[in-house]
Write a protein that holds these residues in place. Structure first.
Motif, PDB file in Angstrom:
ATOM      1  N   ALA A  10     -32.248  -9.335 -89.555  1.00  0.00           N
ATOM      2  CA  ALA A  10     -31.722  -8.700 -88.348  1.00  0.00           C
ATOM      3  C   ALA A  10     -31.962  -9.554 -87.111  1.00  0.00           C
ATOM      4  CB  ALA A  10     -32.351  -7.317 -88.161  1.00  0.00           C
ATOM      5  N   SER A  62     -22.209   0.294 -85.933  1.00  0.00           N
ATOM      6  CA  SER A  62     -23.438   0.431 -86.712  1.00  0.00           C
ATOM      7  C   SER A  62     -23.322   1.550 -87.740  1.00  0.00           C
ATOM      8  CB  SER A  62     -24.622   0.698 -85.779  1.00  0.00           C
ATOM      9  OG  SER A  62     -24.832  -0.395 -84.914  1.00  0.00           O
ATOM     10  N   LYS A 227     -28.925  -2.404 -92.833  1.00  0.00           N
ATOM     11  CA  LYS A 227     -30.085  -2.220 -91.962  1.00  0.00           C
ATOM     12  C   LYS A 227     -30.088  -3.227 -90.815  1.00  0.00           C
ATOM     13  CE  LYS A 227     -33.245  -0.203 -95.385  1.00  0.00           C
ATOM     14  NZ  LYS A 227     -34.561  -0.335 -96.075  1.00  0.00           N
ATOM     15  N   ASP A 228     -29.679  -4.454 -91.118  1.00  0.00           N
ATOM     16  CA  ASP A 228     -29.761  -5.527 -90.131  1.00  0.00           C
ATOM     17  C   ASP A 228     -28.784  -5.326 -88.973  1.00  0.00           C
ATOM     18  OD1 ASP A 228     -31.658  -6.689 -91.711  1.00  0.00           O
ATOM     19  OD2 ASP A 228     -30.264  -8.079 -92.692  1.00  0.00           O
ATOM     20  N   LYS A 231     -29.844  -2.402 -86.414  1.00  0.00           N
ATOM     21  CA  LYS A 231     -31.073  -2.793 -85.725  1.00  0.00           C
ATOM     22  C   LYS A 231     -30.816  -3.927 -84.730  1.00  0.00           C
ATOM     23  CE  LYS A 231     -34.581  -3.066 -88.402  1.00  0.00           C
ATOM     24  NZ  LYS A 231     -35.545  -3.581 -89.419  1.00  0.00           N
ATOM     25  N   MET A 235     -30.516  -3.337 -80.468  1.00  0.00           N
ATOM     26  CA  MET A 235     -31.582  -3.997 -79.726  1.00  0.00           C
ATOM     27  C   MET A 235     -31.010  -5.002 -78.719  1.00  0.00           C
ATOM     28  SD  MET A 235     -35.082  -5.677 -81.254  1.00  0.00           S
ATOM     29  CE  MET A 235     -34.168  -6.611 -82.480  1.00  0.00           C
TER      30      MET A 235
END
Length: 403
Positions: A10, A62, A227-228, A231, A235
């Motif tokens: 990520a 996402s 998941k990557d 996240k 961010m």
């Protein structure tokens, strides 16, 4: 022993390319101009509206990313598997052209800063003109394309050093504002008397918030895309918002409006340590361009593998299936943008492509979440998020200048 494909997490695969593109050419070369044109309060409004669009789009992406298995092609691959090839192809093509033209935006921004230094102009025997921007910009993109041809892994490793340079340049800016700025000349909410329209300024600023797509475009090179991507994307967008708001407030309170509007290199003059700022500007613009050079061809390659675009662009080279044929077309589109040679013009063109793409991305999420019983993402967000993003993008698109 055979070679295995290098995969990224990520931070290295999504966050780093995204934040380097977000904290790029617009932040260094045009944020001060935006604040000087319309004043602090309206500038904050522009930043917030742009981030409403980017945040909702990032959340929509996402969520879609965690619904199905993700391969190379980023946003295009996700949408084409959710909505079918016609819709996914239309959005993918829009994103590809927008990404290719954004490479020109970043390189022209780099060249504008590069040629602002007297020593460099004298050494190269060039003037600060559009023709000089075209010459230097062409040389730069050729170098970056060669780097991308050599190794994607090498290009990503270089980005870590650039991230450090950007962080140090921001320290130099904020320290310089306190040491060298004039806090008594704060413009607060007062713009210059004759300023450009809100829509015109928004169109120039908007590419600043599109950087998160650079990380999503690397989906095929990630260890765990489901998941990557959420996240890394979220961010990068949040940190970008914090930096832009903080810098806008600092510029408004420590630099007068006329200087912000008329001197695109004002940050160099007030920076605590100018070499740190130069390293940040050059690093951010070049890394953003490199991110587009890495991500854009992968979108085209994925579309070609689906026979949406000519199959010649789907061919991969080496163990990592590098999209070199697609890279050549990306180079040609970016070079056409470089030949325009004007940052503001390129920024407005890039905005139109990204705004159109983001509208359909948010609409796609809304339709998928409300109408499809098969849509079961592990990253769940309120269904209204996509609709809010679509409405915000649609309103903004209607207000953008057409010339």
């Amino acid at each position: 022993m055979g070679h295995t494909q290098k995969k990224f997490g990520a931070f290295s695969g999504v966050f780093t390319p995204s934040i380097l593109t977000i904290l790029g050419v617009i932040m260094y070369m045009r944020l001060g101009w935006v604040v000087g044109q319309v004043g602090l309060y309206v500038a904050i409004g522009i930043i917030l509206i742009a981030h409403v669009i980017s945040v909702t789009t990032a959340l929509s992406i996402s969520s879609i990313a965690t619904d199905k298995k993700i391969k190379s092609g980023g946003i295009y691959y996700m949408l084409s598997r959710s909505l079918g090839l016609p819709m996914g192809g239309a959005i993918g093509l829009t994103l590809f052209v927008g990404t290719a033209l954004s490479i020109a935006l970043y390189i022209v921004g780099f060249t504008e800063s590069f040629l602002a230094l007297d020593a460099i102009r004298d050494f190269l025997h060039l003037e600060a003109s559009i023709d000089s921007i075209r010459i230097v910009g062409t040389a730069v993109i050729i170098f970056l394309v060669i780097l991308a041809f050599i190794s994607t892994s090498l290009a990503i490793k270089i980005q870590f050093f650039i991230l450090a340079a950007i962080a140090l340049s921001l320290v130099s800016i904020f320290v310089g504002l306190f040491l060298n700025g004039n806090s008594g000349t704060a413009i607060h909410y007062t713009p210059i008397q004759e300023h450009e329209s809100f829509a015109f300024i928004f169109a120039i600023f908007f590419p600043a918030v599109t950087g998160f797509t650079a990380g999503v475009a690397m989906s095929g090179d990630l260890k765990n895309p489901k998941k990557d991507i959420p996240k890394g994307v979220i961010m990068s967008v949040v940190i970008g918002l914090i930096v832009y708001l903080s810098l806008a407030i600092g510029l408004a309170y420590f630099i007068d409006a006329d200087s912000l509007v008329n001197d695109s290199n004002i940050l160099l003059k007030i920076a605590w340590f100018a070499p740190l700022l130069i390293a940040g500007i050059w690093g951010a613009t070049l890394s953003s361009a490199l991110g587009g050079i890495l991500g854009g061809p992968r979108i085209l390659q994925a579309m070609s593998l689906d026979k949406v675009t000519p199959k010649i662009f789907g061919k991969g080279h080496g163990v990592n299936k590098e999209p070199r044929n697609a890279l050549i077309l990306t180079f040609l589109i970016a070079e056409a943008g470089i030949l325009i040679g004007q940052l503001n013009v390129i920024a407005r063109i890039v905005s139109m492509f990204y705004i159109a793409a983001y509208a359909f991305i948010n609409l796609s999420y809304s339709l998928e979440s409300w109408a499809s019983s098969d849509f079961r993402p592990s990253f769940r967000i309120p269904k209204a998020i996509g609709l809010i993003g679509f409405i915000a993008v649609s309103y903004t698109h209607l207000t953008l200048p057409t010339k």
